[in-house]
Motif scaffolding. Structure first.
Motif, PDB file in Angstrom:
ATOM      1  N   PHE A   1     -10.984   8.174  19.712  1.00 36.65           N
ATOM      2  CA  PHE A   1     -10.828   6.664  19.643  1.00 36.65           C
ATOM      3  C   PHE A   1      -9.724   6.141  20.352  1.00 36.65           C
ATOM      4  N   GLU A   2      -8.896   7.177  20.919  1.00 33.16           N
ATOM      5  CA  GLU A   2      -7.969   6.996  21.937  1.00 33.16           C
ATOM      6  C   GLU A   2      -6.600   5.993  21.537  1.00 33.16           C
ATOM      7  N   GLN A   3      -6.478   5.934  20.086  1.00 33.36           N
ATOM      8  CA  GLN A   3      -5.154   5.439  19.492  1.00 33.36           C
ATOM      9  C   GLN A   3      -5.423   5.918  18.087  1.00 33.36           C
ATOM     10  N   ASN A   4      -4.056   5.727  17.556  1.00 30.94           N
ATOM     11  CA  ASN A   4      -3.927   5.819  16.095  1.00 30.94           C
ATOM     12  C   ASN A   4      -4.115   4.710  15.268  1.00 30.94           C
ATOM     13  N   THR A   5      -5.459   4.664  14.836  1.00 33.10           N
ATOM     14  CA  THR A   5      -5.955   3.540  14.012  1.00 33.10           C
ATOM     15  C   THR A   5      -5.525   3.567  12.501  1.00 33.10           C
ATOM     16  N   ALA A   6      -5.583   4.341  12.053  1.00 34.09           N
ATOM     17  CA  ALA A   6      -5.152   4.487  10.561  1.00 34.09           C
ATOM     18  C   ALA A   6      -3.619   3.866  10.318  1.00 34.09           C
ATOM     19  N   PRO A   7      -2.479   4.321  11.341  1.00 34.05           N
ATOM     20  CA  PRO A   7      -1.253   4.052  11.016  1.00 34.05           C
ATOM     21  C   PRO A   7      -1.311   2.256  11.238  1.00 34.05           C
ATOM     22  N   TYR A   8      -2.016   1.947  12.074  1.00 37.17           N
ATOM     23  CA  TYR A   8      -2.115   0.484  12.372  1.00 37.17           C
ATOM     24  C   TYR A   8      -2.546  -0.094  11.285  1.00 37.17           C
ATOM     25  N   TYR A   9      -3.829   0.237  10.432  1.00 45.08           N
ATOM     26  CA  TYR A   9      -4.148  -0.324   9.265  1.00 45.08           C
ATOM     27  C   TYR A   9      -3.227  -0.255   8.258  1.00 45.08           C
ATOM     28  N   ARG A  10      -2.383   0.571   8.181  1.00 46.71           N
ATOM     29  CA  ARG A  10      -1.328   0.839   6.946  1.00 46.71           C
ATOM     30  C   ARG A  10      -0.323  -0.053   7.129  1.00 46.71           C
ATOM     31  N   GLU A  11       0.260  -0.314   8.268  1.00 48.72           N
ATOM     32  CA  GLU A  11       1.190  -1.061   8.240  1.00 48.72           C
ATOM     33  C   GLU A  11       0.820  -2.498   8.641  1.00 48.72           C
ATOM     34  N   LYS A  12       0.026  -2.935   9.692  1.00 52.00           N
ATOM     35  CA  LYS A  12      -0.466  -4.243   9.990  1.00 52.00           C
ATOM     36  C   LYS A  12      -1.307  -4.866   9.059  1.00 52.00           C
ATOM     37  N   ILE A  13      -1.908  -4.193   8.386  1.00 54.63           N
ATOM     38  CA  ILE A  13      -3.120  -4.895   7.741  1.00 54.63           C
ATOM     39  C   ILE A  13      -2.975  -4.765   6.053  1.00 54.63           C
ATOM     40  N   GLU A  14      -2.781  -3.508   5.699  1.00 52.67           N
ATOM     41  CA  GLU A  14      -2.823  -3.578   4.253  1.00 52.67           C
ATOM     42  C   GLU A  14      -1.374  -3.814   3.494  1.00 52.67           C
TER      43      GLU A  14
END
Length: 620
Positions: A343-356
Motif C-alpha cells: 500500500f506504499e504508505q503507513n495508513t494505520a498511524p495516519y488514521y490513528r492520529e489524523k482521524i480517530e
C-alpha cells in the motif's frame, strides 16, 4: 499467535491483551490509578467495571469507555493494562479510561446473549438491553467518578464495536462521541452467514474459546481452546464431514451459542431480533464509523452501520473511514501491506492520529476539527480520498457483462451463440480458498493471488481486454447471474480480480515464491447460498434445468484497475473450508448426512436473452 483458534478470536484477543511496549506500560502505572466497581443496572444486575483515573487531579477529564465481551483483564486494582485507550495518543493526552465486562460475561452478572436484542421501548426496569446497560453505566460514572468533565466517548472494535453502536441507543445526554469500528451489525450477515452461506472456518474454532461460561455466575476462567490436532483445515473439515458432525464428533451439544447457529440457518426471527440496524434512528451523538476494505469478519457491519446512520439521522455528524485494513488493522501496526500487496504508505498511524484522535479530541475536549465526513483509501493507486458522502457521488452505475468466449466488458452481449459455460461441482472435491494449509481464516485471503485455482475446471473466468486507461470502481457491486443447475440447491461465489500485467515487478512484501507479473489479486468476493436468492427467510429449491436469476451484493470497494491491467471475474460453487459444503440438494444443511451430498452440473448464461453481469459504480 496460536493457530488453533479462528482468526476472529485471535484478533479480538489481540485488542484486549495487546502488549504495546514497556514504555507505555510504565507510563500507565506512573500516571494512572486503577479502581474496580460493580455498577448496578436498573434490573439489579451488576456489571464489573475497571476505571483508570489520572493521578493529576488539577483538571477535569473526559471519559473514554470500551464495553467488551472479551474481558477487561487484568483483574485486581494492583494489576494494570499495558496501554489504555484506542491508541497511545489518548494515553498520553489524559483521559479517564473505563473498561466494562458486558452483561453475562466474565465478572459481570447476568446471562449472556449473543448480540443482545434491542428493545424499542423500556416500560419497566426488567426491559433491559445493551442500550439501557450503557445508559445506566454512563449515568453512574458521571455521578461517581471525580474530575470528569461530563463528557463520555465510547469506542470498540468488532464485538465491542457492536456495543459501541448500542451505546448510541442509550441516547444519554453525556454521550458526546462514539466510534463503532468493524462493528457487528447483523450476526447472520456479518460473521455467521454470507447470504446464507455459512462461514465455517471463521466460526468453528471461535466458540469453544469464547464460551468461558454459560450461566449467571461471574468468573475469570477462560474458555477451553479447541485443538484440531492439525494445521490442515481443508483436510480436517473434509474428514469431519457434514455440519451435524461438529456436535456428533466434537462439541456434543455442550456449546449453547454454537447450537443457536446450527438451529437457525435461515434468517428467522432469532436473527432479525439481533440486527441492530433496525434501531439506528433518532441518534444525536456524533459518530465515527471505521472499517477495513479487507475485513474478512465485519465488512458488512461497518459499511451498513454508516449508511443506515446517515440515512436515518441526516442532521447528526456521521463520519466514515475505510482503509486497506484487515479486521482491526487500523488499531495497531503500520497498515502498509497485506500479503503480497503493497500500500506504499503507513495508513494505520495516519488514521490513528489524523482521524480517530482528532475526532475524539474535538467532541470530548473541544479541539478544532478539520475532518471530512468521508475518508477512504483508494487501493490500486494507494491514495487517500475524501468525500462528503459515500458512495462517491461522481461514480456512475454501469453493467459489467460476462460475455461469450470468456470476455468481460461494458457492452451487453449481442448473441445467444456460445453463451453458456458449465462445470461440474463436486462437494467431495471443493475449491480451496487458500493456497496453503491453515486452520484459520487467514486475513490475507482477501487480496490473495487466485492463479492457484484459475485452471480448475470448476472455476469459470471472464477477463477484460487490457485497460487503456485507469478505471476506478467506487461503491457497492451487485452480481446479477443467470444460472441453472441439475440439482435443487447450489452456492454461487463471485470474485472480482485485478490482473497485473506481465511487466509487473515484485515489491518489498512479495513472498519469495510469488511473481507479481500476472498476479491475480482478489479485490472483492462474496458467496450466495442459492436457495436464499429470493428471500433469506424463506429458502426455496431450484427447478433443475430452469434458467434462474441469482442476484446478490458483493459490498463496496474503492479500487483503481490501472492502465495495462485487466479485470477478471470468477464464478465457482465451492470455497472450502471458508464456506461449508452445500450438498447441492434442497435440505437443511445443518442436519444433512453424507448421503445427501452429490455432484451437480451448473451453467452460467452470458447471452443476449439471459445476460449475466455485475452492476458497478465507475469513475473513469
Amino acid at each position: 499467535m496460536r493457530k488453533l483458534l479462528s482468526v476472529l478470536f485471535l484478533l479480538i484477543s489481540a485488542f484486549a491483551f495487546a502488549q504495546p511496549g514497556s514504555a507505555d506500560a510504565q507510563y500507565v502505572k506512573d500516571n494512572y490509578e486503577k479502581f474496580e466497581y460493580q455498577i448496578p443496572m436498573r434490573d439489579g444486575k451488576k456489571l464489573f467495571t475497571s476505571v483508570y483515573v489520572p493521578k493529576d487531579h488539577s483538571k477535569q477529564y473526559p471519559i473514554m469507555m470500551d464495553r467488551t465481551c472479551y474481558s477487561v483483564a487484568p483483574y485486581g486494582t494492583d494489576k494494570y493494562k499495558t496501554s489504555l485507550g484506542p491508541s497511545p495518543l489518548f494515553l498520553h493526552d489524559g483521559y479517564i479510561f473505563v473498561y466494562q465486562d458486558v452483561r453475562g460475561r466474565w465478572m459481570s452478572e447476568g446471562i449472556y446473549e449473543e448480540m443482545t436484542p434491542e428493545k424499542e421501548t423500556h416500560a419497566t426496569n426488567k426491559d433491559v438491553d445493551e442500550g439501557t446497560d450503557t445508559y445506566d453505566t454512563i449515568d453512574w460514572l458521571i455521578k461517581n467518578i471525580p474530575n470528569n468533565n461530563g463528557k463520555v466517548g465510547v469506542w470498540g472494535i468488532s464485538y465491542p464495536g457492536f456495543y459501541t453502536t448500542t451505546a448510541l441507543l442509550s441516547r444519554h445526554p453525556a454521550l458526546a462521541a462514539a466510534s463503532p469500528q468493524a462493528p457487528i451489525a447483523d450476526l447472520w450477515r456479518d460473521d455467521g452467514w454470507h447470504n446464507g452461506a455459512f462461514f465455517l472456518v471463521a466460526n468453528f474454532g471461535f466458540y469453544p474459546g469464547f464460551t468461558n461460561r454459560q450461566d449467571d455466575k461471574p468468573t475469570q476462567r477462560r474458555g477451553k481452546v479447541f485443538d484440531p490436532g492439525t494445521e490442515d483445515g481443508y483436510d480436517f473439515f473434509m474428514k469431519m464431514g457434514p455440519m451435524k458432525n461438529t456436535n456428533d464428533k466434537y462439541y456434543k451439544d455442550t456449546i449453547r451459542l454454537w447450537n443457536e447457529m446450527l438451529e437457525h440457518p435461515d434468517y428467522d426471527q432469532h436473527w432479525k431480533d439481533r440486527n441492530v440496524l433496525y434501531h439506528l434512528h433518532d441518534i444525536k451523538t456524533p459518530t465515527l464509523v471505521t472499517g477495513g476494505w479487507y475485513d474478512a469478519e465485519d465488512l458488512y457491519g461497518a459499511i451498513n452501520t454508516y449508511k443506515t446512520l446517515v440515512k436515518n439521522n441526516p442532521n447528526t455528524p456521521v463520519y466514515f473511514a475505510m482503509g486497506p485494513w484487515v479486521h482491526g488493522g487500523w488499531s495497531r501496526g503500520n497498515g502498509d501491506h497485506l500479503g503480497d500487496v503493497d500500500f506504499e504508505q503507513n495508513t494505520a498511524p495516519y488514521y490513528r492520529e489524523k482521524i480517530e484522535f482528532a475526532f475524539f479530541q474535538h467532541y470530548l475536549k473541544g479541539s478544532p476539527l478539520d475532518l471530512p465526513k468521508v475518508s477512504v483509501f483508494q487501493t490500486g493507486v494507494n491514495q487517500w480520498k475524501t468525500y462528503n458522502t459515500w458512495p462517491a457521488p461522481e461514480a456512475k452505475e454501469k453493467n459489467l457483462y460476462l460475455l461469450p468466449g470468456g470476455k468481460l466488458g461494458f457492452a451487453a452481449p449481442s448473441t445467444d451463440k456460445n453463451a453458456v459455460k458449465e462445470f461440474v461441482s463436486d462437494p467431495s472435491n471443493p475449491v480451496p480458498f487458500l493456497n496453503r494449509k491453515s486452520m484459520d481464516m487467514d486475513r490475507d485471503y482477501m487480496t490473495a493471488d487466485q492463479r492457484f485455482v484459475t485452471s480448475r475446471p470448476d472455476v469459470l473466468s471472464w477477463q477484460s481486454d487490457v485497460l487503456k486507461e485507469d478505471m476506478t470502481i467506487a461503491g457497492n457491486i451487485w452480481a446479477n447471474l443467470k444460472v441453472s443447475t441439475t440439482g435443487t440447491d447450489a452456492d454461487w461465489i463471485v470474485k472480482v480480480i485485478d490482473v497485473y500485467p506481465d511487466t509487473a515487478k515484485n515489491n518489498r512484501w512479495s513472498a519469495k515464491e510469488v511473481n507479481m507479473a500476472g498476479y491475480q489479486q482478489m479485490v472483492r468476493s462474496e458467496a450466495m447460498r442459492g436457495k436464499y436468492r429470493n428471500n433469506i427467510s424463506k429458502p426455496e429449491p431450484f427447478v433443475p434445468g430452469k434458467v434462474t436469476p441469482v442476484n446478490f451484493e458483493l459490498q463496496d470497494i474503492l479500487h483503481t484497475f490501472k492502465k495495462g491491467h485487466r479485470i477478471m471475474v470468477q464464478v465457482q460453487s465451492t470455497w472450502f473450508p471458508l464456506v461449508d459444503r452445500n450438498p447441492q440438494k434442497f435440505t437443511n444443511i445443518m442436519k444433512a448426512g453424507e448421503q445427501d451430498f452429490q455432484k451437480e452440473t451448473h451453467k452460467i448464461y452470458t447471452s443476449k436473452q439471459y445476460p449475466s453481469f455485475l452492476k458497478v459504480r465507475v469513475i473513469q
